[in-house]
Scaffold this active site. Structure first.
Site, mmCIF file in Angstrom:
data_model
loop_
_atom_site.group_PDB
_atom_site.id
_atom_site.type_symbol
_atom_site.label_atom_id
_atom_site.label_comp_id
_atom_site.label_asym_id
_atom_site.label_seq_id
_atom_site.Cartn_x
_atom_site.Cartn_y
_atom_site.Cartn_z
ATOM 1 C CB SER A 129 -17.111 -27.184 9.538
ATOM 2 O OG SER A 129 -16.005 -27.456 10.343
ATOM 3 C CE LYS A 171 -22.724 -24.625 13.966
ATOM 4 N NZ LYS A 171 -21.267 -24.686 13.997
ATOM 5 N NE ARG A 194 -13.903 -19.104 11.159
ATOM 6 C CZ ARG A 194 -14.827 -20.047 11.207
ATOM 7 N NH1 ARG A 194 -14.813 -21.010 10.324
ATOM 8 N NH2 ARG A 194 -15.753 -20.038 12.128
ATOM 9 C CG HIS A 226 -11.487 -27.089 13.243
ATOM 10 N ND1 HIS A 226 -12.337 -27.726 12.383
ATOM 11 C CD2 HIS A 226 -12.236 -26.134 13.856
ATOM 12 C CE1 HIS A 226 -13.559 -27.187 12.472
ATOM 13 N NE2 HIS A 226 -13.518 -26.219 13.357
#
Ligand code: ATP
Ligand code: MG
Length: 169
Positions: free
Chosen positions: A129, A42, A91, A18
């Site tokens: 994360s 989440k 990514r 991040h």
């Protein structure tokens, strides 16, 4: 460039990936608003307030980076912030499908708002994360995954999770 970018995410917790994207965005835009999404499905490790506080600490040396939290549609939030640039990270190929869907959905909702995709440094390509949450919950070392304030904070939290109390001392 005379514009504002919104970098939205859950940041649970903020990682070096991040931060890499924040630094890159900071070089491209006049101002970057890092926006923590409140309405996520989440299951979370950190509260919204904890994430905002940690992100502020991690970005305190960047005067043009602001940290905020938001509810509801991202494009509505972008309008409120007078931004028409959304920053997202890619990514691996696995991010692509999802990010592509969201970007095209947002374009349908707000054709004048452009999503910009940035790539992190290679060393952050496998960092998420979720991975950090797993390591944190198991009490593992976090220094190579997250900025120092986050590592320190999660280190303290890990003691709570694991209920490690020095009963002998
Ligand atoms: N290591 C990284 N490199 C590049 N982009 C990243 C990285 N980690 C997250 N991002 C991007 O930042 C944005 C916000 O991500 P988010 O806060 O959901 O993080 P995440 O790591 O995907 O979290 P989780 O593991 O909980 O899904 C997304 O566009 C995501 O692709
Ligand atoms: Mg994710």
């Amino acid at each position: 460039m005379n514009s504002i970018a919104i970098y939205p995410g859950s940041f649970d917790p903020p990682t070096n990936g991040h931060l890499d994207l924040i630094v890159r965005s900071n070089q491209l835009f006049r101002k970057v608003v890092v926006a923590v999404l409140r309405n996520t499905s989440k299951q979370s490790l950190l509260s919204i307030d904890e994430r905002v506080k940690l992100l502020k600490e991690c970005t305190k040396d960047f005067p043009n980076v602001e940290v905020d939290a938001f509810d509801g549609l991202l494009v509505d939030y972008a309008r409120v912030r007078e931004s028409n640039h959304i920053v997202r990270g890619i990514r691996a190929l696995t991010d692509f499908e999802y990010e592509f869907q969201i970007a095209l959905l947002n374009r349908r909702l707000a054709p004048d708002i452009e999503t910009i995709f940035l790539m992190p440094r290679e060393e952050h390509v496998y960092l998420s994360s979720r991975l950090v949450r797993e390591v944190a919950l198991l009490g593992g070392p976090l220094e190579s995954f997250v900025p120092p304030p986050v590592a320190a904070y999660l280190g303290e939290k890990a003691k709570e999770f694991l209920r490690i109390y020095d009963t002998e001392g």
